[in-house]
Write a protein that holds these residues in place. Structure first.
Motif, PDB file in Angstrom:
ATOM      1  N   MET A   1       3.496   1.932   9.460  1.00 18.80           N
ATOM      2  CA  MET A   1       2.363   1.481   8.299  1.00 18.80           C
ATOM      3  C   MET A   1       1.236   2.251   8.749  1.00 18.80           C
ATOM      4  SD  MET A   1       0.896  -2.190   7.727  1.00 18.80           S
ATOM      5  CE  MET A   1       0.057  -2.314   9.331  1.00 18.80           C
ATOM      6  N   ASN A   2       0.876   3.099   7.712  1.00 11.48           N
ATOM      7  CA  ASN A   2      -0.488   3.750   7.758  1.00 11.48           C
ATOM      8  C   ASN A   2      -1.604   3.045   7.347  1.00 11.48           C
ATOM      9  OD1 ASN A   2       1.061   6.050   8.916  1.00 11.48           O
ATOM     10  ND2 ASN A   2       0.979   7.081   6.692  1.00 11.48           N
ATOM     11  N   ALA A  28       1.508  -0.002  13.705  1.00  9.90           N
ATOM     12  CA  ALA A  28       0.607   0.654  12.542  1.00  9.90           C
ATOM     13  C   ALA A  28       0.086   1.896  13.078  1.00  9.90           C
ATOM     14  CB  ALA A  28      -0.327  -0.189  12.187  1.00  9.90           C
ATOM     15  N   ASP A  81      -0.777   2.640   3.712  1.00  5.17           N
ATOM     16  CA  ASP A  81       0.159   1.380   3.457  1.00  5.17           C
ATOM     17  C   ASP A  81      -0.925   0.289   3.333  1.00  5.17           C
ATOM     18  OD1 ASP A  81       2.905   2.715   3.582  1.00  5.17           O
ATOM     19  OD2 ASP A  81       2.057   3.169   5.818  1.00  5.17           O
ATOM     20  N   LEU A  82      -1.932   0.390   4.181  1.00  8.90           N
ATOM     21  CA  LEU A  82      -2.847  -0.890   4.047  1.00  8.90           C
ATOM     22  C   LEU A  82      -4.313  -0.437   4.283  1.00  8.90           C
ATOM     23  CD1 LEU A  82      -2.847  -3.936   4.403  1.00  8.90           C
ATOM     24  CD2 LEU A  82      -2.905  -3.820   6.844  1.00  8.90           C
ATOM     25  N   ARG A 103      -2.653  -4.798  -0.946  1.00 11.01           N
ATOM     26  CA  ARG A 103      -2.644  -3.497   0.144  1.00 11.01           C
ATOM     27  C   ARG A 103      -4.052  -3.483   0.631  1.00 11.01           C
ATOM     28  NH1 ARG A 103      -0.109   1.732  -0.819  1.00 11.01           N
ATOM     29  NH2 ARG A 103      -0.842   1.079  -3.339  1.00 11.01           N
ATOM     30  N   SER A 185       2.706  -7.241   8.329  1.00 15.11           N
ATOM     31  CA  SER A 185       3.180  -5.853   8.331  1.00 15.11           C
ATOM     32  C   SER A 185       5.017  -6.122   8.508  1.00 15.11           C
ATOM     33  CB  SER A 185       2.621  -5.012   9.285  1.00 15.11           C
ATOM     34  OG  SER A 185       2.715  -5.640  10.814  1.00 15.11           O
TER      35      SER A 185
END
Ligand code: GRF
Length: 185
Positions: A1-2, A28, A81-82, A103, A185
């Motif tokens: 997850m970026n 992440a 992603d977030l 997000r 996540s």
């Protein structure tokens, strides 16, 4: 997850999240800091941690739409992603929120819906409530509002000064933000 962080202040939450990523407490990858304050300490923290920084000053743009368009354009270089807001101190427009629907998350130093706004810790002391706390929530179109991910309370002692309570709240924030990201996540 970026993960992208939007922050414009001291950046203690930014530092806590960087640490959580480094220690693999959250799965992440920390990709970029977005800030509208070049002089903010959080920018220095990011540079030291060798994390990319997107600096966009509101006064360089005529409208909020243009300001946000510049952020969106530059964020396209990263597959985000977030987005975690941590003291960004600006409302994002409905268009921006829609673009990153579900997000964007925020951390706030109170038990929302109590004490929204920029002086939540002082407001809780002034209101003489016995408890306050920290909330992590999804961002919607209202300030300090949206589905709660995690919330934890803290007792306000009768002897508490603003400074003492701030310290305990910030320590709690640094634990809670990584936990909240783990949950979603
Ligand atoms: C934190 O209290 C956070 O809850 C609020 O802004 C403050 C940011 O502090 N949204 P820092 O810059 O992370 O130290």
């Amino acid at each position: 997850m970026n993960l992208a962080i939007f922050a414009s202040g001291n950046g203690s939450n930014f530092a806590a999240l960087v640490k959580a990523v480094e220690e693999k407490k959250i799965k992440a990858k920390f990709v970029v800091l977005v800030s509208d304050k070049p002089e903010a300490f959080v920018v220095e923290r990011a540079r030291k941690a060798k994390i990319a920084v997107i600096l966009v000053k509101r006064e360089d743009f005529v409208s909020r739409a243009d300001f946000e368009a510049a952020i969106i354009q530059r964020l396209k270089n990263y597959k985000i992603d977030l987005i975690a807001l941590a003291g960004f101190m600006r409302m994002l427009s409905p268009g921006f929120v829609k673009l990153y629907r579900k997000r964007i998350i925020n951390i706030h130093p109170s038990l929302l819906p109590a004490f929204k706004g920029a002086h939540a810790i002082k407001d809780a002391i002034d209101a003489k409530v016995s408890f306050t706390g920290v909330t992590v929530h999804f961002v919607d179109n209202q300030m300090d509002h949206g589905p709660v991910i995690l919330q934890k309370q803290i007792k306000i002692k009768r002897t508490d000064t603003l400074n003492a309570l701030e310290k305990r709240i910030h320590a709690l924030e640094h634990k809670l933000y990584p936990q909240a990201i783990k949950i979603i996540s």
